[in-house]
Design an enzyme around this catalytic site. Structure first.
Site, PDB file in Angstrom:
ATOM      1  N   LYS A   1     -25.846 -14.378   8.337  1.00 29.49           N
ATOM      2  CA  LYS A   1     -24.626 -14.784   7.605  1.00 29.49           C
ATOM      3  C   LYS A   1     -24.463 -13.961   6.316  1.00 29.49           C
ATOM      4  O   LYS A   1     -23.383 -13.435   6.031  1.00 29.49           O
ATOM      5  CB  LYS A   1     -24.730 -16.283   7.277  1.00 29.49           C
ATOM      6  CG  LYS A   1     -23.767 -16.805   6.244  1.00 29.49           C
ATOM      7  CD  LYS A   1     -22.429 -17.158   6.817  1.00 29.49           C
ATOM      8  CE  LYS A   1     -21.458 -17.553   5.714  1.00 29.49           C
ATOM      9  NZ  LYS A   1     -20.119 -17.792   6.211  1.00 29.49           N
TER      10      LYS A   1
ATOM     11  N   THR B   1     -24.100 -22.849   4.113  1.00 34.77           N
ATOM     12  CA  THR B   1     -24.564 -21.509   3.731  1.00 34.77           C
ATOM     13  C   THR B   1     -25.513 -21.688   2.556  1.00 34.77           C
ATOM     14  O   THR B   1     -25.092 -22.142   1.489  1.00 34.77           O
ATOM     15  CB  THR B   1     -23.388 -20.617   3.298  1.00 34.77           C
ATOM     16  OG1 THR B   1     -22.441 -20.570   4.351  1.00 34.77           O
ATOM     17  CG2 THR B   1     -23.867 -19.210   2.989  1.00 34.77           C
TER      18      THR B   1
HETATM   19  P1  NAD Z   1     -17.128 -29.025   0.204  1.00 35.05           P
HETATM   20  O1  NAD Z   1     -17.507 -29.053  -1.227  1.00 35.05           O
HETATM   21  O2  NAD Z   1     -15.708 -29.274   0.589  1.00 35.05           O
HETATM   22  O3  NAD Z   1     -18.054 -30.072   1.047  1.00 35.05           O
HETATM   23  C1  NAD Z   1     -19.380 -30.385   0.718  1.00 35.05           C
HETATM   24  C2  NAD Z   1     -19.521 -31.897   0.811  1.00 35.05           C
HETATM   25  O4  NAD Z   1     -20.873 -32.260   0.586  1.00 35.05           O
HETATM   26  C3  NAD Z   1     -18.664 -32.651  -0.222  1.00 35.05           C
HETATM   27  O5  NAD Z   1     -17.788 -33.539   0.452  1.00 35.05           O
HETATM   28  C4  NAD Z   1     -19.707 -33.398  -1.067  1.00 35.05           C
HETATM   29  O6  NAD Z   1     -19.253 -34.668  -1.514  1.00 35.05           O
HETATM   30  C5  NAD Z   1     -20.854 -33.517  -0.084  1.00 35.05           C
HETATM   31  N1  NAD Z   1     -22.141 -33.741  -0.736  1.00 35.05           N
HETATM   32  C6  NAD Z   1     -22.648 -33.139  -1.836  1.00 35.05           C
HETATM   33  N2  NAD Z   1     -23.880 -33.628  -2.102  1.00 35.05           N
HETATM   34  C7  NAD Z   1     -24.145 -34.567  -1.166  1.00 35.05           C
HETATM   35  C8  NAD Z   1     -25.255 -35.413  -0.888  1.00 35.05           C
HETATM   36  N3  NAD Z   1     -26.351 -35.391  -1.658  1.00 35.05           N
HETATM   37  N4  NAD Z   1     -25.171 -36.251   0.181  1.00 35.05           N
HETATM   38  C9  NAD Z   1     -24.072 -36.282   0.956  1.00 35.05           C
HETATM   39  N5  NAD Z   1     -22.990 -35.491   0.763  1.00 35.05           N
HETATM   40  C10 NAD Z   1     -23.038 -34.647  -0.280  1.00 35.05           C
HETATM   41  O7  NAD Z   1     -17.610 -27.595   0.765  1.00 35.05           O
HETATM   42  P2  NAD Z   1     -17.195 -26.899   2.147  1.00 35.05           P
HETATM   43  O8  NAD Z   1     -16.085 -25.932   1.896  1.00 35.05           O
HETATM   44  O9  NAD Z   1     -17.061 -27.946   3.199  1.00 35.05           O
HETATM   45  O10 NAD Z   1     -18.485 -25.991   2.398  1.00 35.05           O
HETATM   46  C11 NAD Z   1     -19.681 -26.557   2.905  1.00 35.05           C
HETATM   47  C12 NAD Z   1     -20.657 -25.434   3.217  1.00 35.05           C
HETATM   48  O11 NAD Z   1     -20.061 -24.540   4.164  1.00 35.05           O
HETATM   49  C13 NAD Z   1     -21.031 -24.586   2.002  1.00 35.05           C
HETATM   50  O12 NAD Z   1     -22.402 -24.267   2.079  1.00 35.05           O
HETATM   51  C14 NAD Z   1     -20.147 -23.353   2.148  1.00 35.05           C
HETATM   52  O13 NAD Z   1     -20.711 -22.208   1.538  1.00 35.05           O
HETATM   53  C15 NAD Z   1     -20.101 -23.214   3.659  1.00 35.05           C
HETATM   54  N6  NAD Z   1     -18.913 -22.496   4.161  1.00 35.05           N
HETATM   55  C16 NAD Z   1     -17.676 -22.786   3.683  1.00 35.05           C
HETATM   56  C17 NAD Z   1     -16.569 -22.100   4.172  1.00 35.05           C
HETATM   57  C18 NAD Z   1     -15.182 -22.404   3.658  1.00 35.05           C
HETATM   58  O14 NAD Z   1     -14.265 -21.624   3.950  1.00 35.05           O
HETATM   59  N7  NAD Z   1     -14.969 -23.514   2.952  1.00 35.05           N
HETATM   60  C19 NAD Z   1     -16.742 -21.135   5.161  1.00 35.05           C
HETATM   61  C20 NAD Z   1     -18.016 -20.877   5.666  1.00 35.05           C
HETATM   62  C21 NAD Z   1     -19.112 -21.572   5.149  1.00 35.05           C
END
Ligand code: NAD
Length: 289
Positions: free
Chosen positions: A162, A87
């Site tokens: 979204k 997102t």
């Molecule tokens: P998260 O923080 O658990 O996962 C993000 C991952 O990206 C982490 O493991 C981090 O180490 C990795 N990362 C960061 N920088 C990086 C880089 N330069 N190279 C490689 N990896 C890198 O977050 P999440 O909950 O998995 O959410 C991910 C996305 O999904 C976000 O944009 C969030 O808004 C969206 N989202 C989340 C949910 C939810 O319920 N968690 C629901 C819908 C959408």
């Protein structure tokens, strides 16, 4: 298909695992998270994307997406598709799509609804922006990770859908919580309140499916002491994105602005961080006493 998957956190980890479990050849990279079962580890983001047909990214925000895209686009093979499921702000989604196009690649913005549970179960909803041919190529993968996909339009349309959806969600959750708190003050039984509202014109997903009152309606985070679920700080992130989009499109969104302000106070000053976004109900009941 050969797939590169970058960002294997709470959402990306189970999504990548589901692709691997369905028989695809998945290579993953994350700066911190462990490799999911069935996913081959790469040493860098660039190494994860060479020779793959589709790259999926699931990253925290638009700036990180822009940085990752700048490093992987030159390493991707011609004809490959970059499918971002994070997102992010609409402007970042469009900028990444432009950059991919200049390099002879196609990009899709494909954010999700459904949360960690949906990512694990493969029941996410995808809302997608970008060209038809790239969409057709990626849709079999989205069908593995989710149960519903809508092609919303050109680049940026997925992110637009979204944040508009989540602006409605943030506003209706606040309205639901303040109405339940008012009903308490009026001496109305919460179960009776639910029975009426869930079958009347005040019904919504926030009331009917995700009721913020514990012990009322289907099981929800309220029944688990408001453990997320969907954390208040993620709702704040999405409301910040919808207000950012409203500013840049010159759209009038007063309820979205107020919801953003209330979630900002909740997260920063009212112990809302780490709690489900429906914990606005105890916040309203406490303020009113
Ligand atoms: P998260 O923080 O658990 O996962 C993000 C991952 O990206 C982490 O493991 C981090 O180490 C990795 N990362 C960061 N920088 C990086 C880089 N330069 N190279 C490689 N990896 C890198 O977050 P999440 O909950 O998995 O959410 C991910 C996305 O999904 C976000 O944009 C969030 O808004 C969206 N989202 C989340 C949910 C939810 O319920 N968690 C629901 C819908 C959408």
């Amino acid at each position: 298909m050969k797939i590169g998957f970058i960002g294997l956190g709470n959402m990306g980890g189970p999504m990548a695992a589901n692709l691997a479990a369905a028989g695809h050849d998945v290579t993953g990279f994350d700066t911190a998270a462990p490799m999911p079962v069935g996913v081959t580890a790469a040493d860098s983001a660039e190494a994860a994307v060479t020779e793959v047909d589709v790259v999926v990214t699931m990253l925290p925000n638009g700036q990180i997406l822009r940085d990752v895209a700048a490093s992987i686009i030159p390493a991707m093979k011609q004809g490959a598709v970059l499918c971002d499921c994070s997102t992010v702000d609409v402007d970042s989604a469009k900028a990444v799509a432009d950059q991919a196009r200049l390099a002879g690649l196609a990009a899709l913005d494909a954010p999700v609804s459904g949360g960690i549970g949906g990512a694990q179960a493969g029941t996410l909803t995808f809302m997608v922006g970008g060209p038809d041919d790239a969409f057709a190529k990626v849709v079999p993968l989205l069908d593995i990770m989710g149960q519903k996909t809508v092609h919303c339009g050109d680049s940026g349309a997925g992110q637009s859908a979204k944040i508009c959806n989540n602006m409605i969600l943030g506003v209706t959750m606040i309205a639901t919580c303040e109405a339940f708190a008012l009903a308490d003050k009026l001496g109305l039984d919460r179960q009776k309140m639910f029975d009426v509202v869930s079958t009347s014109s005040g019904s919504s997903w926030s009331v009917n499916t995700y009721c913020p009152a514990p012990g009322v309606g289907p099981k929800s985070p309220a029944d688990n002491n408001y453990t997320p679920g969907f954390a208040a700080e993620l709702m704040l992130k999405d409301l910040n994105l919808s207000q950012q989009a409203a500013d840049s499109a010159n759209a009038d969104t007063p309820m979205g602005a107020l919801a953003r302000q209330l979630y900002h106070s909740f997260v920063e000053d009212e112990d809302g961080r780490g709690r489900d976004f429906s914990a606005m109900l105890p916040r309203f009941t406490q303020r009113n006493t």
